[in-house]
Design a protein around this motif. Structure first.
Motif, short mmCIF file in Angstrom:
data_model
loop_
_atom_site.label_atom_id
_atom_site.label_comp_id
_atom_site.label_asym_id
_atom_site.label_seq_id
_atom_site.Cartn_x
_atom_site.Cartn_y
_atom_site.Cartn_z
N GLU A 179 84.73 39.50 29.37
CA GLU A 179 86.27 38.70 28.69
C GLU A 179 86.66 39.21 27.41
O GLU A 179 87.41 40.06 28.02
CB GLU A 179 86.41 37.33 29.41
N GLN A 180 85.71 39.94 27.23
CA GLN A 180 85.77 39.65 25.33
C GLN A 180 85.99 41.70 25.21
O GLN A 180 86.85 41.95 24.97
CB GLN A 180 84.76 39.45 24.75
N VAL A 191 70.90 42.59 24.97
CA VAL A 191 71.82 42.25 25.07
C VAL A 191 72.75 40.39 24.67
O VAL A 191 74.01 40.48 24.26
CB VAL A 191 72.27 41.70 27.07
N LEU A 192 72.30 39.29 24.09
CA LEU A 192 72.87 38.51 23.49
C LEU A 192 73.69 38.54 22.23
O LEU A 192 73.50 37.44 21.41
CB LEU A 192 72.10 36.79 23.48
N ASP A 231 76.42 32.56 31.60
CA ASP A 231 77.69 32.42 30.61
C ASP A 231 78.25 33.79 30.19
O ASP A 231 78.75 34.41 29.90
CB ASP A 231 77.58 31.13 30.95
N ASN A 232 76.85 33.55 29.39
CA ASN A 232 77.30 35.39 28.00
C ASN A 232 78.35 36.33 28.97
O ASN A 232 77.89 36.94 28.56
CB ASN A 232 76.47 35.17 27.50
N PHE A 234 66.52 34.09 33.66
CA PHE A 234 68.07 34.32 33.92
C PHE A 234 69.02 32.77 34.07
O PHE A 234 68.92 32.69 34.82
CB PHE A 234 67.83 35.57 34.79
N ASN A 235 69.04 32.20 32.93
CA ASN A 235 69.09 30.55 32.28
C ASN A 235 70.59 30.73 33.07
O ASN A 235 71.66 32.09 32.98
CB ASN A 235 68.48 30.00 31.91
#
Length: 599
Positions: A225-226, A148-149, A218-219, A212-213
């Motif tokens: 939004e992206q 995902v990141l 935040d990402n 899940f930090n």
């Protein structure tokens, strides 16, 4: 993989992990090859090693040709269903799942990981117990989060997932591939969907949720939004669903943990809420699309679950002071429309979902901007009251009644209902007076009194003829009030014969008292009206009050008008003699008299 091009066809050569080279010319050959790989000997001679080899050959073949023949999600789902319907998973599902999870953790080929994750996803949708297995998914959650990141160029990702059909001039249809999707983008979307399924079904502890930090959350918000301008909204909505599912996990975990520790504010430990508060000015798309998803939700099981998760997050946002005005006012108006529709349209099987809507509606109308925006408040009251009406003919859920009464107990609703109830009381009072039997009598009496008292001109007011006529009418009314009414006379004849000596006198006395008390206009059978144009008084017949009392009137013959005098200007005054005669009232004018019959 080797690709050979000829004049009419394309030959693709691919070698799998077992050293087998496949020559695939078209989609038909590809699907036929898949069926051959999944075919297991029916005589029972198949060993576990043969089953494991068949599964890995299937994964290797799909990984080699998925970019050519498994481009769309439907094609990939169909290939996975072939595997799940085969004897490998029908009779050996537990072993096959263990093998797939082992290959996911050991293999680094992204194409093979795409097929393996897809098999786990579609098998979990068939068997929910597999998704609930904490032992299977705990080692896979960090791997999915890594996918995902991954940073991906959005311009290369925003392409159509598969082939689209276009029409040529001759009417035939051909397929056109719009663009190529990177394998990293496919793995990211698949990872988001798998994480959502795990968070939706399992119950994770605070220790499990530590993975899940804040940076990962935040990402996720930033990714929403992206991807807001992407033509394919699947990824955007999938990330929002993952966020609301994580919110519920933190809610449940913090609540159960705080019951033992005694902390009174569990929302302070909710990382989803904490990260969102830090991004209030830069996460507007998340709120807008969340309401949009709630508005477009269907009655499917997946959408019903999504609505519950979204409503729980809305409740936290509305009841928290820092986020109570997070949404735009126009978005809140849309949300009110959605609530009105769902509260009425939901069936009895979705009673728990209706309760959730009612729980969220109260802070929506009292904690947000809607507390000062009078938007559709009469419709809201009507929808809420309809949920608890007709309790004598249907069963009303006690929880529904309690939640509705709490919503109707808001300050905005108390004032609205008080005003509406006052208007209804006035309307009912007006209807009662309008339908009263004495309405016509009171109106006629008032009109006659006003018309007899109000002078039309100064000349008539000081006219001695008009004064004499007024005094004559008073004497007529005084003598007529002593006569019994037809109704009282009729009632006296219906009395018992033992009281025959006093029945008639009692009836006459009672009738006289009733008429004097009600000031009925039936006492005078003729009235005098004034015509300003001609300055002439004219006596006109009035309808009998017996018609308003439903008593048939007696037949009377209309008497001709009789001249009774003249005015100073020379106009003639006429009157109509009644059937009941009165004594001579004296001389009116100089020589004219009104002759009345003896009583």
């Amino acid at each position: 993989m080797l690709v050979q091009t000829s004049e009419s066809k394309v030959n693709m050569l691919a070698e799998d992990d077992f050293g087998i080279v496949y020559l695939i010319e078209n989609a038909q050959q590809f699907w036929s090859e898949l069926d051959d790989v999944l075919r297991v000997p029916s005589d029972g001679s198949a060993t576990l090693s043969m089953l494991d080899t068949a599964l890995r050959r299937f994964v290797s073949l799909c990984a080699s040709y998925h970019e050519q023949f498994l481009q769309s999600p439907m094609q990939l789902e169909h290939a996975c269903n072939l595997l799940l319907d085969s004897e490998l998973f029908v009779f050996h599902s537990e072993r096959m799942c263990e093998l797939v999870i082992e290959d996911v953790k050991s293999k680094t080929n992204p194409h093979s990981q795409l097929i393996l994750y897809s098999v786990l996803l579609f098998h979990g949708r068939r068997q929910s117990n597999f998704i609930r297995s904490h032992k299977h998914w705990q080692p896979l959650i960090p791997l999915l989060m890594d996918h995902v990141l991954v940073e991906i160029n959005l311009d290369t990702e925003d392409v159509y997932l598969g082939a689209s059909s276009i029409s040529s001039g001759s009417g035939s249809r051909s397929s056109l591939v719009v663009g190529h999707i990177p394998i990293e983008a496919k793995l990211r979307g698949l990872g988001v969907r798998l994480l959502y399924e795990v968070c939706r079904v399992q119950k994770l502890s605070l220790y499990d949720l530590n993975v899940f930090n804040d940076q990962f959350l935040d990402n996720l918000f930033e990714l929403v939004e992206q991807t807001r301008f992407m033509s394919d909204e699947t990824l955007n909505y999938s990330i929002i669903k993952l966020i609301v599912a994580l919110n519920e996990q933190f809610m449940v975990a913090c609540l159960s943990n705080n019951q033992h520790s005694g902390v009174k504010e569990p929302e302070l430990q909710n990382r989803v809420l904490t990260v969102l508060i830090s991004r209030l000015g830069s996460s507007k798309t998340f709120g807008e699309n969340m309401i949009f998803m709630l508005n477009r939700a269907s009655r499917s099981a997946e959408d019903l679950c999504m609505q519950l998760l979204v409503l729980k997050l809305l409740y936290i946002l509305f009841t928290n002071k820092a986020t109570s005005e997070y949404f735009y006012t126009n978005d809140l108006r849309v949300l009110v429309d959605v609530f009105l529709r769902e509260l009425v349209d939901l069936d009895e099987e979705s009673e728990s979902l209706r309760h959730t809507y009612l729980r969220v509606m109260h802070p929506l109308l009292t904690k947000t901007q809607m507390r000062s925006v009078p938007y559709k408040r009469p419709q809201i009251v009507l929808a809420l009251e309809s949920l608890i009406q007709n309790g004598n003919i249907r069963d009303i859920n006690p929880t529904t009644k309690r939640l509705v009464e709490r919503c109707l107990g808001g300050e905005w609703c108390v004032q609205l209902r008080r005003t509406s109830h006052d208007k209804e009381a006035l309307n009912r009072q007006g209807d009662f007076r309008h339908n009263s039997p004495s309405h016509d009598i009171i109106a006629s009496t008032t009109q006659d009194t006003v018309s007899s008292r109000a002078p039309t001109s100064p000349d008539v007011e000081h006219d001695p003829a008009s004064k004499a006529l007024s005094s004559k009418l008073k004497v007529i009314k005084h003598h007529r009030s002593r006569l019994p009414s037809p109704r009282s006379v009729k009632a006296s004849y219906m009395r018992s014969s033992t009281d025959s000596t006093t029945s008639l006198a009692a009836a006459t006395t009672t009738s006289s008292r009733q008429r004097e008390k009600a000031s009925s206009v039936d006492d005078v059978t003729s009235t005098v009206t004034l015509h300003p144009e001609k300055s002439v008084f004219a006596q006109q017949p009035r309808p009998s009050s017996s018609s308003s009392l439903n008593i048939p009137p007696t037949a009377r013959r209309k008497a001709p008008p009789v001249p009774v005098g003249t005015t100073n200007s020379g106009a003639t005054i006429t009157a109509i003699a009644t059937s009941a005669s009165t004594p001579v009232l004296g001389q009116l004018g100089k020589s004219n008299k009104l002759v009345c019959r003896q009583l």
